[in-house]
Design a protein around this motif. Sequence first.
Motif, PDB file in Angstrom:
ATOM      1  N   LYS A   3       0.829  -1.196   0.000  1.00  6.61           N
ATOM      2  CA  LYS A   3       0.000   0.000   0.000  1.00  6.61           C
ATOM      3  C   LYS A   3       0.872   1.257   0.000  1.00  6.61           C
ATOM      4  O   LYS A   3       0.510   2.273  -0.616  1.00  6.61           O
ATOM      5  N   GLU A   4       2.009   1.187   0.669  1.00 11.12           N
ATOM      6  CA  GLU A   4       2.916   2.339   0.681  1.00 11.12           C
ATOM      7  C   GLU A   4       3.420   2.642  -0.732  1.00 11.12           C
ATOM      8  O   GLU A   4       3.482   3.811  -1.141  1.00 11.12           O
ATOM      9  N   ASP A   5       3.792   1.589  -1.471  1.00  9.36           N
ATOM     10  CA  ASP A   5       4.243   1.769  -2.858  1.00  9.36           C
ATOM     11  C   ASP A   5       3.108   2.315  -3.725  1.00  9.36           C
ATOM     12  O   ASP A   5       3.331   3.147  -4.614  1.00  9.36           O
ATOM     13  N   PHE A   6       1.903   1.827  -3.452  1.00  5.75           N
ATOM     14  CA  PHE A   6       0.729   2.270  -4.204  1.00  5.75           C
ATOM     15  C   PHE A   6       0.486   3.765  -3.993  1.00  5.75           C
ATOM     16  O   PHE A   6       0.286   4.521  -4.950  1.00  5.75           O
ATOM     17  N   ILE A  10       0.666   6.886  -6.714  1.00  5.75           N
ATOM     18  CA  ILE A  10      -0.428   7.844  -6.923  1.00  5.75           C
ATOM     19  C   ILE A  10       0.098   9.281  -6.877  1.00  5.75           C
ATOM     20  O   ILE A  10      -0.254  10.123  -7.709  1.00  5.75           O
ATOM     21  N   LYS A  11       0.951   9.547  -5.903  1.00  3.88           N
ATOM     22  CA  LYS A  11       1.473  10.901  -5.734  1.00  3.88           C
ATOM     23  C   LYS A  11       2.408  11.302  -6.866  1.00  3.88           C
ATOM     24  O   LYS A  11       2.487  12.470  -7.245  1.00  3.88           O
ATOM     25  N   GLU A  12       3.115  10.315  -7.424  1.00  6.54           N
ATOM     26  CA  GLU A  12       4.093  10.593  -8.465  1.00  6.54           C
ATOM     27  C   GLU A  12       3.489  10.654  -9.865  1.00  6.54           C
ATOM     28  O   GLU A  12       4.054  11.285 -10.761  1.00  6.54           O
ATOM     29  N   ASP A  13       2.358   9.979 -10.054  1.00  4.17           N
ATOM     30  CA  ASP A  13       1.774   9.878 -11.401  1.00  4.17           C
ATOM     31  C   ASP A  13       0.279  10.159 -11.332  1.00  4.17           C
ATOM     32  O   ASP A  13      -0.505   9.303 -10.948  1.00  4.17           O
ATOM     33  N   ALA A  80      -6.849   5.595  -9.823  1.00  2.00           N
ATOM     34  CA  ALA A  80      -6.225   5.600  -8.505  1.00  2.00           C
ATOM     35  C   ALA A  80      -7.278   5.809  -7.416  1.00  2.00           C
ATOM     36  O   ALA A  80      -8.001   6.797  -7.422  1.00  2.00           O
ATOM     37  N   ASN A  81      -7.374   4.849  -6.502  1.00  2.00           N
ATOM     38  CA  ASN A  81      -8.362   4.919  -5.425  1.00  2.00           C
ATOM     39  C   ASN A  81      -7.799   4.189  -4.208  1.00  2.00           C
ATOM     40  O   ASN A  81      -7.837   2.964  -4.125  1.00  2.00           O
TER      41      ASN A  81
END
Length: 218
Positions: A3-6, A10-13, A80-81
Amino acid sequence: MTKEDFIKRIKEDEDYAPGWDAIEDEFTRIYKNQTPAHYGTLLTGRAIFGGDEHLDGCSIYDSAKGYKHIVTFGMTELYANEKAFGGEWSRWGYEMTMKLKADSNDDCMWAINMLGNLARYTYTSKRFFEPYRYIHIGSSICKDRDSKLTSLFIINDTELNSLDTVYGKVEFMQLMGITESDFQKLKDNADNAKKLYELIKADNPNFVTDLDSEKSYL
Protein backbone atom coordinates in the motif's frame (compact mmCIF):
# COMPACT_ATOMS: atom_id res chain seq x y z
CA MET A 1 2.70 -3.92 -4.54
CA THR A 2 2.46 -2.69 -0.97
CA LYS A 3 0.00 0.00 0.00
CA GLU A 4 2.92 2.34 0.68
CA ASP A 5 4.24 1.77 -2.86
CA PHE A 6 0.73 2.27 -4.20
CA ILE A 7 0.29 5.61 -2.42
CA LYS A 8 3.72 6.72 -3.59
CA ARG A 9 2.81 5.85 -7.19
CA ILE A 10 -0.43 7.84 -6.92
CA LYS A 11 1.47 10.90 -5.73
CA GLU A 12 4.09 10.59 -8.47
CA ASP A 13 1.77 9.88 -11.40
CA GLU A 14 -1.53 11.74 -11.65
CA ASP A 15 -2.53 9.61 -14.66
CA TYR A 16 -2.00 6.31 -12.85
CA ALA A 17 -4.87 3.94 -13.69
CA PRO A 18 -3.90 0.46 -12.49
CA GLY A 19 -7.26 -1.15 -13.20
CA TRP A 20 -7.34 0.17 -16.76
CA ASP A 21 -3.72 -0.86 -17.31
CA ALA A 22 -4.42 -4.40 -16.08
CA ILE A 23 -7.23 -4.84 -18.61
CA GLU A 24 -5.15 -3.51 -21.49
CA ASP A 25 -2.18 -5.66 -20.46
CA GLU A 26 -4.33 -8.78 -20.67
CA PHE A 27 -5.53 -7.85 -24.16
CA THR A 28 -1.96 -7.07 -25.18
CA ARG A 29 -1.07 -10.64 -24.23
CA ILE A 30 -3.40 -11.80 -27.01
CA TYR A 31 -3.21 -8.94 -29.50
CA LYS A 32 0.46 -7.96 -28.99
CA ASN A 33 1.12 -4.43 -30.22
CA GLN A 34 -2.32 -3.83 -31.72
CA THR A 35 -3.82 -0.44 -30.89
CA PRO A 36 -7.55 -0.92 -30.34
CA ALA A 37 -10.29 1.44 -31.44
CA HIS A 38 -11.55 3.05 -28.24
CA TYR A 39 -14.96 4.66 -27.82
CA GLY A 40 -15.19 6.70 -24.64
CA THR A 41 -18.35 8.05 -23.08
CA LEU A 42 -18.73 11.77 -22.55
CA LEU A 43 -17.44 12.92 -19.18
CA THR A 44 -20.56 14.97 -18.55
CA GLY A 45 -22.72 11.91 -19.17
CA ARG A 46 -21.00 9.66 -16.67
CA ALA A 47 -22.80 8.68 -13.49
CA ILE A 48 -20.09 10.18 -11.27
CA PHE A 49 -21.06 13.56 -12.71
CA GLY A 50 -24.81 12.97 -12.47
CA GLY A 51 -25.35 11.33 -15.86
CA ASP A 52 -26.57 7.84 -16.69
CA GLU A 53 -23.40 6.40 -18.28
CA HIS A 54 -21.80 3.79 -16.03
CA LEU A 55 -19.02 2.85 -18.44
CA ASP A 56 -16.03 5.00 -19.26
CA GLY A 57 -15.92 3.39 -22.68
CA CYS A 58 -15.29 0.28 -24.77
CA SER A 59 -12.39 -0.90 -26.90
CA ILE A 60 -12.55 -3.04 -30.04
CA TYR A 61 -9.72 -5.36 -31.06
CA ASP A 62 -9.42 -7.15 -34.41
CA SER A 63 -8.90 -10.87 -33.94
CA ALA A 64 -6.87 -12.80 -36.50
CA LYS A 65 -9.61 -15.41 -36.13
CA GLY A 66 -12.00 -13.14 -38.00
CA TYR A 67 -14.08 -11.35 -35.39
CA LYS A 68 -14.21 -8.11 -33.41
CA HIS A 69 -13.40 -8.47 -29.71
CA ILE A 70 -15.09 -5.83 -27.54
CA VAL A 71 -14.29 -5.08 -23.90
CA THR A 72 -15.90 -2.63 -21.48
CA PHE A 73 -14.15 -0.28 -19.07
CA GLY A 74 -16.09 0.67 -15.95
CA MET A 75 -17.46 -2.42 -14.22
CA THR A 76 -14.21 -2.59 -12.25
CA GLU A 77 -12.10 -0.01 -10.43
CA LEU A 78 -10.03 1.74 -13.10
CA TYR A 79 -8.27 4.73 -11.59
CA ALA A 80 -6.23 5.60 -8.50
CA ASN A 81 -8.36 4.92 -5.43
CA GLU A 82 -6.64 4.38 -2.10
CA LYS A 83 -9.85 3.14 -0.43
CA ALA A 84 -10.24 0.33 -3.00
CA PHE A 85 -6.70 -0.99 -2.59
CA GLY A 86 -6.42 -4.61 -1.47
CA GLY A 87 -10.05 -5.63 -1.99
CA GLU A 88 -11.16 -9.19 -2.76
CA TRP A 89 -12.98 -8.10 -5.92
CA SER A 90 -12.43 -5.01 -8.02
CA ARG A 91 -15.83 -3.28 -7.79
CA TRP A 92 -18.24 -5.71 -9.57
CA GLY A 93 -15.34 -8.05 -10.26
CA TYR A 94 -15.68 -8.26 -14.04
CA GLU A 95 -15.70 -6.45 -17.34
CA MET A 96 -18.01 -7.52 -20.15
CA THR A 97 -16.79 -8.74 -23.53
CA MET A 98 -18.36 -9.74 -26.83
CA LYS A 99 -16.96 -11.32 -29.97
CA LEU A 100 -18.83 -10.24 -33.06
CA LYS A 101 -18.81 -11.34 -36.65
CA ALA A 102 -18.70 -7.84 -38.16
CA ASP A 103 -17.11 -6.18 -41.17
CA SER A 104 -16.31 -2.89 -39.48
CA ASN A 105 -16.23 -1.17 -36.10
CA ASP A 106 -19.33 0.77 -37.12
CA ASP A 107 -21.16 -2.57 -37.23
CA CYS A 108 -20.32 -3.01 -33.53
CA MET A 109 -21.92 0.20 -32.26
CA TRP A 110 -25.21 -1.50 -31.41
CA ALA A 111 -23.30 -3.88 -29.13
CA ILE A 112 -21.42 -1.06 -27.42
CA ASN A 113 -24.73 0.71 -26.77
CA MET A 114 -26.21 -2.51 -25.41
CA LEU A 115 -23.23 -3.07 -23.10
CA GLY A 116 -23.71 0.46 -21.78
CA ASN A 117 -27.35 -0.34 -21.03
CA LEU A 118 -26.37 -3.57 -19.28
CA ALA A 119 -23.84 -1.69 -17.16
CA ARG A 120 -26.55 0.79 -16.18
CA TYR A 121 -28.83 -2.12 -15.26
CA THR A 122 -26.18 -3.67 -13.01
CA TYR A 123 -25.34 -0.44 -11.20
CA THR A 124 -28.97 0.54 -10.64
CA SER A 125 -30.40 -2.91 -9.82
CA LYS A 126 -27.30 -4.16 -7.95
CA ARG A 127 -27.59 -7.45 -9.83
CA PHE A 128 -24.36 -8.69 -11.35
CA PHE A 129 -23.66 -11.27 -14.07
CA GLU A 130 -22.24 -14.77 -13.60
CA PRO A 131 -21.21 -17.58 -15.96
CA TYR A 132 -23.96 -19.88 -17.28
CA ARG A 133 -26.67 -17.27 -16.66
CA TYR A 134 -28.65 -15.55 -19.39
CA ILE A 135 -30.21 -12.21 -20.24
CA HIS A 136 -33.53 -12.26 -22.08
CA ILE A 137 -34.06 -9.36 -24.47
CA GLY A 138 -37.26 -10.77 -26.00
CA SER A 139 -36.62 -9.38 -29.47
CA SER A 140 -33.52 -9.01 -31.61
CA ILE A 141 -30.47 -8.30 -29.44
CA CYS A 142 -29.55 -5.69 -32.07
CA LYS A 143 -31.99 -2.80 -32.00
CA ASP A 144 -30.92 -1.76 -35.51
CA ARG A 145 -31.85 -4.94 -37.38
CA ASP A 146 -33.83 -8.16 -37.14
CA SER A 147 -32.09 -11.23 -35.79
CA LYS A 148 -33.17 -14.60 -34.46
CA LEU A 149 -30.88 -14.01 -31.50
CA THR A 150 -33.10 -12.74 -28.69
CA SER A 151 -31.06 -13.48 -25.55
CA LEU A 152 -27.51 -13.40 -24.25
CA PHE A 153 -25.68 -16.36 -22.76
CA ILE A 154 -22.95 -15.50 -20.24
CA ILE A 155 -19.64 -17.38 -20.01
CA ASN A 156 -16.07 -16.66 -18.96
CA ASP A 157 -14.28 -15.17 -21.95
CA THR A 158 -12.71 -18.08 -23.83
CA GLU A 159 -9.35 -16.33 -24.34
CA LEU A 160 -8.81 -14.02 -21.39
CA ASN A 161 -7.41 -14.93 -17.99
CA SER A 162 -8.78 -13.83 -14.64
CA LEU A 163 -6.69 -11.03 -13.15
CA ASP A 164 -5.39 -10.30 -9.67
CA THR A 165 -5.14 -6.51 -9.52
CA VAL A 166 -4.29 -4.08 -6.73
CA TYR A 167 -8.06 -3.70 -6.29
CA GLY A 168 -8.85 -7.43 -6.28
CA LYS A 169 -9.99 -10.06 -8.75
CA VAL A 170 -11.18 -9.20 -12.26
CA GLU A 171 -12.88 -11.66 -14.60
CA PHE A 172 -14.13 -11.19 -18.14
CA MET A 173 -17.78 -12.10 -18.71
CA GLN A 174 -18.37 -12.85 -22.39
CA LEU A 175 -21.88 -12.41 -23.78
CA MET A 176 -23.06 -14.45 -26.76
CA GLY A 177 -26.35 -14.12 -28.60
CA ILE A 178 -28.63 -17.17 -28.53
CA THR A 179 -32.05 -17.96 -30.00
CA GLU A 180 -35.41 -17.79 -28.28
CA SER A 181 -35.60 -21.58 -28.39
CA ASP A 182 -32.33 -21.98 -26.50
CA PHE A 183 -33.41 -19.32 -24.00
CA GLN A 184 -36.65 -21.19 -23.27
CA LYS A 185 -34.70 -24.43 -22.69
CA LEU A 186 -32.45 -22.61 -20.23
CA LYS A 187 -35.44 -21.05 -18.52
CA ASP A 188 -37.15 -24.43 -18.20
CA ASN A 189 -34.09 -26.20 -16.80
CA ALA A 190 -30.99 -24.46 -15.44
CA ASP A 191 -29.04 -27.71 -15.86
CA ASN A 192 -29.17 -27.10 -19.61
CA ALA A 193 -26.67 -24.24 -19.27
CA LYS A 194 -23.56 -26.43 -19.18
CA LYS A 195 -25.00 -28.63 -21.92
CA LEU A 196 -25.54 -25.54 -24.06
CA TYR A 197 -21.98 -24.41 -23.34
CA GLU A 198 -20.52 -27.72 -24.55
CA LEU A 199 -22.68 -27.81 -27.68
CA ILE A 200 -21.72 -24.27 -28.68
CA LYS A 201 -18.07 -24.89 -27.86
CA ALA A 202 -17.94 -27.86 -30.24
CA ASP A 203 -19.42 -25.78 -33.06
CA ASN A 204 -18.19 -22.26 -32.27
CA PRO A 205 -15.23 -22.55 -29.85
CA ASN A 206 -14.75 -18.79 -29.50
CA PHE A 207 -18.48 -18.17 -28.88
CA VAL A 208 -18.70 -15.55 -31.62
CA THR A 209 -22.04 -13.78 -32.01
CA ASP A 210 -23.30 -13.75 -35.60
CA LEU A 211 -26.52 -11.78 -36.04
CA ASP A 212 -27.31 -13.84 -39.17
CA SER A 213 -27.26 -17.09 -37.21
CA GLU A 214 -30.56 -18.94 -36.79
CA LYS A 215 -29.07 -22.00 -35.13
CA SER A 216 -30.43 -23.39 -31.87
CA TYR A 217 -28.33 -25.90 -29.95
CA LEU A 218 -30.68 -27.45 -27.38
